[in-house]
Motif scaffolding. Structure first.
Motif, mmCIF file in Angstrom:
data_model
loop_
_atom_site.group_PDB
_atom_site.id
_atom_site.type_symbol
_atom_site.label_atom_id
_atom_site.label_comp_id
_atom_site.label_asym_id
_atom_site.label_seq_id
_atom_site.Cartn_x
_atom_site.Cartn_y
_atom_site.Cartn_z
ATOM 1 N N ASP A 73 1.114 5.177 -8.199
ATOM 2 C CA ASP A 73 1.723 6.518 -7.918
ATOM 3 C C ASP A 73 3.517 6.015 -7.367
ATOM 4 O O ASP A 73 4.674 5.744 -7.105
ATOM 5 N N VAL A 74 2.798 5.357 -5.843
ATOM 6 C CA VAL A 74 3.549 5.291 -4.937
ATOM 7 C C VAL A 74 4.645 3.468 -5.357
ATOM 8 O O VAL A 74 5.873 3.721 -5.264
ATOM 9 N N GLY A 81 1.223 -0.679 -0.165
ATOM 10 C CA GLY A 81 -0.254 -0.145 -0.078
ATOM 11 C C GLY A 81 1.326 0.802 -0.098
ATOM 12 O O GLY A 81 1.594 1.224 -0.659
ATOM 13 N N ARG A 82 0.369 1.596 0.701
ATOM 14 C CA ARG A 82 1.379 3.837 0.653
ATOM 15 C C ARG A 82 2.888 3.090 1.087
ATOM 16 O O ARG A 82 3.652 3.473 0.792
ATOM 17 N N GLU A 125 17.185 -11.413 -7.930
ATOM 18 C CA GLU A 125 17.491 -10.678 -9.316
ATOM 19 C C GLU A 125 15.290 -9.770 -9.777
ATOM 20 O O GLU A 125 16.315 -9.269 -10.710
ATOM 21 N N LYS A 126 14.471 -10.262 -10.042
ATOM 22 C CA LYS A 126 13.404 -9.781 -9.814
ATOM 23 C C LYS A 126 11.775 -9.402 -9.041
ATOM 24 O O LYS A 126 12.502 -10.670 -8.587
ATOM 25 N N VAL A 127 11.504 -8.088 -9.249
ATOM 26 C CA VAL A 127 10.716 -8.080 -8.172
ATOM 27 C C VAL A 127 9.667 -7.858 -9.002
ATOM 28 O O VAL A 127 9.295 -6.262 -9.652
ATOM 29 N N TYR A 128 8.536 -8.402 -8.649
ATOM 30 C CA TYR A 128 7.229 -8.178 -9.074
ATOM 31 C C TYR A 128 5.806 -7.775 -7.648
ATOM 32 O O TYR A 128 6.226 -7.534 -6.485
ATOM 33 N N LEU A 129 6.009 -5.812 -8.264
ATOM 34 C CA LEU A 129 5.025 -4.836 -7.211
ATOM 35 C C LEU A 129 3.796 -5.365 -7.906
ATOM 36 O O LEU A 129 3.503 -5.043 -8.688
ATOM 37 N N LEU A 130 3.034 -5.460 -6.035
ATOM 38 C CA LEU A 130 1.447 -5.247 -6.513
ATOM 39 C C LEU A 130 0.972 -4.256 -5.165
ATOM 40 O O LEU A 130 0.481 -4.620 -4.694
ATOM 41 N N PRO A 131 0.628 -2.935 -6.671
ATOM 42 C CA PRO A 131 -0.036 -1.574 -5.617
ATOM 43 C C PRO A 131 -1.610 -2.053 -6.090
ATOM 44 O O PRO A 131 -2.102 -2.783 -6.961
ATOM 45 N N HIS A 189 8.549 -1.950 4.147
ATOM 46 C CA HIS A 189 9.754 -2.990 4.899
ATOM 47 C C HIS A 189 9.895 -3.531 3.556
ATOM 48 O O HIS A 189 10.660 -4.737 3.623
ATOM 49 N N ILE A 190 9.159 -2.947 2.579
ATOM 50 C CA ILE A 190 10.099 -3.960 1.151
ATOM 51 C C ILE A 190 11.443 -3.702 0.785
ATOM 52 O O ILE A 190 11.982 -4.692 0.511
#
Length: 220
Positions: free
Chosen positions: A38-39, A9-10, A26-32, A14-15
């Motif tokens: 925008d964050v 979230g905002r 090597e790879k990161v999937y961000l799930l907002p 922690h990430i």
């Protein structure tokens, strides 16, 4: 290749802590959610400067299926890779969906605590028990039919199912039903209970969730 799947979230601190605690990411999937897209974009730019390959996939923070389907899709797109799921951020639903999804895809879930005193980074990142193996999403058609038939009867409150009844309903021999139920039981989707000379078959909670999340005919 080490891949991290991270609903958020905002708050994003922690990430970064979680990624620093794991080597060879090597790879990161961000799930907002859409609200925090925008964050996520800003964070992606920052992480890319450290060499991470970032991909953003929006989810509905209040829709269980959206989070689960997205994580499952990422896993299917990266077969055989070393998967991690950071379950710290986002709504409570996102955290619960991420934890459950980690079980299904055979990923290693972890949680990042807030620093209270002078804990080290290693003390803040808590790894949760991981499944011995992922559940197989692509069951054979015959195994899927057996599972869905059990799901239909489970919805009706029917109990005491035996192999012969499944065979009659599906037009399959007892030998094939025995094989299919054995495969499903190994995956934890069903369980059997000897009752005298009978062996009764029923869905497990995992089986019910599997049907619900993979498009089965289970009730919500």
């Amino acid at each position: 290749m080490s891949i991290h799947i991270i609903p958020h979230g905002r708050v994003t601190e922690h990430i970064k802590k979680g990624l620093r605690d794991h080597s060879s990411v090597e790879k990161v999937y961000l799930l907002p959610s859409h609200k925090f897209a925008d964050v996520s974009a800003e964070l992606a730019t920052e992480l890319e400067t450290f060499g991470y390959d970032i991909e953003i996939r929006e989810v509905d923070a209040f829709e269980l299926r959206s989070v689960v389907d997205t994580i499952v899709t990422v896993a299917k797109e990266n077969p055989g890779e070393d998967l991690y799921v950071n379950i710290t951020g986002g709504t409570n639903l996102m955290a619960g969906a991420a934890t459950s999804s980690a079980f299904f895809i055979g990923a290693k879930p972890y949680y990042v605590l807030e620093r209270q005193d002078d804990e080290s980074l290693e003390e803040l990142v808590i790894s949760l028990p991981a499944p011995k193996q992922p559940l197989t999403f692509d069951l054979s058609d015959a195994q899927r039919e057996v599972l869905e038939q059990l799901g239909d009867w489970d919805n009706e409150g029917r109990t005491g199912i035996i192999g012969r009844q499944l065979g009659d309903a599906l037009g399959v021999s007892s030998q094939k039903i025995s094989y299919h139920t054995g495969q499903l039981e190994e995956r934890g989707l069903i369980e059997t209970h000897p009752q005298g000379r009978r062996k009764e078959i029923e869905l497990t909670d995992v089986g019910r969730l599997y049907l619900r999340w993979t498009g089965g005919k289970q009730n919500d």
